[in-house]
Design a protein around this motif. Structure first.
Motif, PDB file in Angstrom:
ATOM      1  N   MET A   1       1.392 -17.624  13.657  1.00 23.79           N
ATOM      2  CA  MET A   1       1.383 -16.145  13.690  1.00 23.79           C
ATOM      3  C   MET A   1       0.440 -15.685  14.793  1.00 23.79           C
ATOM      4  N   ILE A   6      -0.509  -9.866  13.726  1.00 23.58           N
ATOM      5  CA  ILE A   6      -1.517  -9.645  12.686  1.00 23.58           C
ATOM      6  C   ILE A   6      -2.124  -8.260  12.829  1.00 23.58           C
ATOM      7  N   GLU A   7      -2.437  -7.897  14.095  1.00 22.59           N
ATOM      8  CA  GLU A   7      -3.042  -6.577  14.311  1.00 22.59           C
ATOM      9  C   GLU A   7      -2.109  -5.467  13.849  1.00 22.59           C
ATOM     10  N   LEU A   9       0.292  -5.654  11.595  1.00 21.39           N
ATOM     11  CA  LEU A   9       0.388  -5.646  10.128  1.00 21.39           C
ATOM     12  C   LEU A   9      -0.846  -5.020   9.495  1.00 21.39           C
ATOM     13  N   VAL A  10      -2.027  -5.350  10.024  1.00 21.58           N
ATOM     14  CA  VAL A  10      -3.252  -4.780   9.463  1.00 21.58           C
ATOM     15  C   VAL A  10      -3.281  -3.267   9.703  1.00 21.58           C
ATOM     16  N   PHE A  13      -1.109  -1.771   7.204  1.00 21.60           N
ATOM     17  CA  PHE A  13      -1.770  -1.836   5.894  1.00 21.60           C
ATOM     18  C   PHE A  13      -2.708  -0.647   5.722  1.00 21.60           C
ATOM     19  N   ILE A  14      -3.541  -0.393   6.749  1.00 22.00           N
ATOM     20  CA  ILE A  14      -4.489   0.723   6.653  1.00 22.00           C
ATOM     21  C   ILE A  14      -3.726   2.053   6.607  1.00 22.00           C
ATOM     22  N   ILE A  16      -0.662   2.640   5.319  1.00 18.97           N
ATOM     23  CA  ILE A  16      -0.097   2.941   4.002  1.00 18.97           C
ATOM     24  C   ILE A  16      -1.198   3.230   2.998  1.00 18.97           C
ATOM     25  N   GLY A  17      -2.395   2.665   3.227  1.00 15.61           N
ATOM     26  CA  GLY A  17      -3.528   3.019   2.378  1.00 15.61           C
ATOM     27  C   GLY A  17      -3.851   4.497   2.502  1.00 15.61           C
ATOM     28  N   ALA A  20      -1.265   6.551   0.821  1.00 18.63           N
ATOM     29  CA  ALA A  20      -1.445   6.599  -0.631  1.00 18.63           C
ATOM     30  C   ALA A  20      -2.505   7.632  -0.996  1.00 18.63           C
ATOM     31  N   LEU A  21      -3.603   7.650  -0.208  1.00 19.21           N
ATOM     32  CA  LEU A  21      -4.662   8.630  -0.486  1.00 19.21           C
ATOM     33  C   LEU A  21      -4.118  10.049  -0.346  1.00 19.21           C
TER      34      LEU A  21
ATOM     35  N   ILE B  45     -10.310  -8.239  11.527  1.00 20.22           N
ATOM     36  CA  ILE B  45      -8.880  -7.908  11.449  1.00 20.22           C
ATOM     37  C   ILE B  45      -8.093  -9.098  10.916  1.00 20.22           C
ATOM     38  N   TYR B  49      -6.010  -9.230   7.318  1.00 17.63           N
ATOM     39  CA  TYR B  49      -4.642  -9.703   7.127  1.00 17.63           C
ATOM     40  C   TYR B  49      -4.586 -10.681   5.958  1.00 17.63           C
ATOM     41  N   VAL B  53      -3.463  -7.722   3.516  1.00 23.04           N
ATOM     42  CA  VAL B  53      -2.011  -7.649   3.663  1.00 23.04           C
ATOM     43  C   VAL B  53      -1.321  -8.668   2.756  1.00 23.04           C
ATOM     44  N   ILE B 157      -8.326   0.232  -0.596  1.00 29.29           N
ATOM     45  CA  ILE B 157      -6.975   0.560  -0.129  1.00 29.29           C
ATOM     46  C   ILE B 157      -5.950   0.035  -1.122  1.00 29.29           C
ATOM     47  N   LEU B 160      -5.878   2.215  -4.239  1.00 29.60           N
ATOM     48  CA  LEU B 160      -5.146   3.471  -4.028  1.00 29.60           C
ATOM     49  C   LEU B 160      -3.644   3.219  -4.091  1.00 29.60           C
ATOM     50  N   LEU B 161      -3.212   2.119  -3.456  1.00 28.39           N
ATOM     51  CA  LEU B 161      -1.791   1.793  -3.480  1.00 28.39           C
ATOM     52  C   LEU B 161      -1.326   1.481  -4.890  1.00 28.39           C
ATOM     53  N   SER B 164      -0.966   4.746  -6.788  1.00 28.61           N
ATOM     54  CA  SER B 164       0.175   5.526  -6.309  1.00 28.61           C
ATOM     55  C   SER B 164       1.478   4.952  -6.818  1.00 28.61           C
TER      56      SER B 164
END
Lengths: 160, 260, 268
Positions: A1, A6-7, A9-10, A13-14, A16-17, A20-21, B45, B49, B53, B157, B160-161, B164
């Motif tokens: 990978m 990776i960057e 995806l991370v 991730f942040i 969608i966090g 959600a908030l 980072i 992951y 993730v 995070i 929160l998910l 939700s």
């Protein structure tokens, strides 16, 4: 990978966090809380506050205009003193307004109902308006079930 | 007999205090110095992951199911009082205040915490940490700190998910399946849920849990016996200790936040 | 401290819990030489390397490395001093999540900010010197034991240290990779002007390349000198160790009461 994947995806991730908030803030919670922002404080004295609590809403015609911020006992008169913050958006309630402790539904939470009074014509309207720090004189205490039953029995027996 | 008991108590006491001291020192050394961002950001980072993730799937699936169960159970109880309109706040408040932060922390301890412990323990057992030290690279900064920060950032995070998706699960069961009025479900929920009191307090809870769970996980890995037996023991200890501490601290935090 | 010695141990005592590992030993490593430290298993030879590297501290005595006292250094000073030394671990200790190239590049990347071209050429040079230039893209799990140790050796010389410590470099190696490693250790030592300390109990292999040797046993240094001198030594202990005899000053039996007496107690 590889690193780039990776960057990404991370980052996702942040994101969608945060989404959600945002979802929790906008669709789940009430952020338009009336007591955020400018408020002014009013007081009311009651014989009995029943189940009223700090943070209970203050409603005018069902619309929430403020919240109870503090409940204490006046040491001299032994009356309950309720302080409430009213949103700065709702100004100009007359001094003759009535404050009563009501119940939402049969078993619901108790809240403060504010019934706006009237302004005496002919006198200075400014001086008859409730402003920060004023006390509402006309209050109706909470209904306590035991007292109600007592009154009912008393009236029954006096009819006999 | 009494003497033995006292001795055992004293030994356990000193052991616990020693572990606390060592782990505090480790964490202090790892995260005290100002991080060098250009060098450390890629490491964090990468760990985000691994820790965040890769935990998404378990968090989302469990959140959905827990929300659905809450919807179903809540409905069957509330309908008895004719109060099925309160299903929304019931689901939302239980998730935001308790289940979101707590269950996320427990799942996180099982999924990511144990993996962190095992990974660091294995690096220790295969002398990778030692060899790093001999290359004049501090393993606390290079290995422990990025993992700690990644855990600390990703758990809130994830919580929160979790909340939700749980609320959406409650909506699916309550509204779509059992027929609670959709308007009532959401509006009664909005009236009852306060952003600051419920949502933010939940986030604060999960920040505290993130801190302790990740701390326990990295410390157990860093201090484990460098053998395969030691690693497996440390991994178990991470899950057990982290879960107990989370549940215990949850009570304390709840009584501070929501108690009168 | 004479300038000819890169490492000097003076009256070093070290114990682990109740057990004394070293009792006031003196040891010096001359600059530019290959020095072997031998002894029976479980005597704490690796501990000696960790003492020199400052990973553990002695109870008493001083450890001098390149003019500085290792066991009195602060943490930053120690990390600075470690840039001048490196260690080849028994397992190789390659970082399992990176490929061979990144493993060798790791110490360089951590300490210097080089442009990618220079870095790449440096790493390839190091890999070339251990004959693994073609294996740069492999992961550590894909390497054989001997190749892993050579890759670790390339990483150990990445920062051009003055001292390399080898911890049991020959255990579990087939004869070919053993030969390769022996040649590499000698070659690197002479070509790069290093000093090497080899901790091992493979007597014949180590003696073939060492300039000087120490034999440790019973918490003490029991013999030292050039390999020739040691082989000719009269001491029964040194003789037993070098020849690999099963009984002698180091007894075959772990200390116990006489067998007859113990058997008698059982049947009584």
């Amino acid at each position: 990978m590889n690193n780039r994947k990776i960057e990404i995806l991370v980052g996702g991730f942040i994101c969608i966090g945060l989404a959600a908030l945002l979802f929790l803030a906008l669709s789940v919670a009430n952020t338009s809380s009336v007591t955020n922002g400018e408020t002014y404080r009013l007081y009311g004295k009651f014989d009995n506050i029943g189940g009223l609590k700090v943070r209970s809403p203050v409603k005018v015609g069902g619309v929430v205009v403020g919240r109870v911020t503090d409940i204490s006992l006046d040491q001299e008169s032994y009356l309950a003193v309720v302080s409430m913050d009213i949103s700065g958006r709702y100004k100009g309630f007359p001094e003759s307004s009535t404050l009563s402790i009501l119940t939402a539904g049969l078993l619901g939470e108790q809240y403060l109902g504010l019934e706006p009074g009237f302004i005496m014509p002919g006198e200075d309207p400014e001086s008859q308006i409730l402003t920060d720090g004023d006390t509402i004189q006309d209050t109706k205490s909470a209904l306590v079930l035991e007292e109600l039953i007592g009154q009912f029995l008393f009236s029954q027996s006096s009819e006999d | 007999m009494l003497g033995n008991g006292l001795a055992a108590l004293g030994r356990n006491g000193t052991n616990i205090i020693m572990a606390l001291g060592q782990s505090g020192l480790m964490l202090f050394n790892a995260i005290w110095a100002l991080p060098n961002f250009s060098k450390n950001a890629p490491l964090v980072i990468k760990q985000l992951y691994v820790v965040g993730v890769q935990s998404l799937a378990i968090i989302l699936v469990s959140g959905l199911f827990i929300g659905m169960v809450l919807g179903l159970q809540g409905y069957t109880i509330l309908i008895g009082y004719g109060a099925e309109n309160s299903l929304g706040p019931m689901v939302a408040l239980s998730l935001l205040r308790e289940l979101g932060p707590v269950v996320t922390a427990l799942l996180f301890a099982g999924r990511a915490g144990s993996a962190l412990t095992a990974e660091i323990g294995l690096m220790k057992a295969t002398e990778q940490l030692s060899s790093m030290e001999l290359m004049a690279v501090d393993p606390l900064r290079r290995v422990i700190a990025p993992r700690f920060w990644a855990g600390f950032i990703s758990m809130p995070i994830l919580a929160l998910l979790f909340s939700s998706i749980g609320i959406i699960g409650g909506h699916l069961v309550g509204v779509e399946w059992l027929g609670v009025d959709v308007g009532n479900f959401w509006s009664v929920m909005q009236a009852a849920v306060d952003f600051q009191d419920d949502v933010l307090n939940g986030v604060i809870k999960s920040l505290v849990f993130a801190f302790v769970v990740t701390w326990i996980a990295v410390f157990r890995g860093y201090s484990c016996e460098p053998t395969s037996e030691g690693i497996s023991k440390a991994t178990t200890q991470t899950v057990v200790h982290a879960s107990l501490v989370v549940l215990g601290m949850d009570f304390v935090l709840t009584s501070l936040m929501f108690g009168e | 401290m004479s300038a000819d010695n890169i490492v000097e141990l003076k009256k070093v005592t070290f114990s682990r819990g109740e057990r004394v590992i070293y009792d006031a030993i003196d040891l010096h490593i001359p600059r530019g030489k290959v020095v072997a430290v031998m002894g029976p298993s479980g005597i704490g030879k690796t501990t000696l390397l960790r003492l020199i590297a400052g990973q553990i501290k002695p109870d008493q005595g001083s450890i001098n490395f390149d003019g500085q006292i290792i066991n009195k250094m602060s943490r930053p000073e120690l990390y600075e001093a470690r840039k001048k030394m490196s260690m080849l671990f028994q397992s190789g200790a390659l970082f399992t999540e990176m490929n061979v190239f990144d493993n060798i590049a790791f110490p360089i990347r951590e300490h210097f900010d080089l442009c990618p071209d220079v870095l790449q050429s440096m790493v390839l040079m190091k890999l070339n010197s251990v004959g693994l230039r073609g294996a740069a893209e492999l992961m550590p799990s894909e390497l054989s034991g001997g190749m892993a140790r050579r890759a670790a050796l390339a990483r150990a010389i990445a920062l051009d240290p003055q001292l390399i410590m080898y911890d049991e470099p020959f255990t579990g190696q087939d004869p070919i990779s053993m030969g390769v490693l022996l040649k590499l250790i000698r070659q690197l030592n002479d070509a790069l002007g290093l000093t090497s300390i080899i901790v091992s109990h493979d007597v014949s292999e180590v003696m073939s390349i060492a300039d000087y040797a120490y034999i440790l046993a019973n918490k003490k240094i029991i013999g030292q000198g050039t390999p020739d001198k040691l082989f000719k030594s009269e001491s029964p202990l040194i003789h037993q160790f070098l020849a690999g005899e099963d009984d002698g000053p180091v007894p075959f039996h772990y200390p116990a009461q006489p067998l007859e007496q113990q058997l008698k107690e059982i049947f009584d």
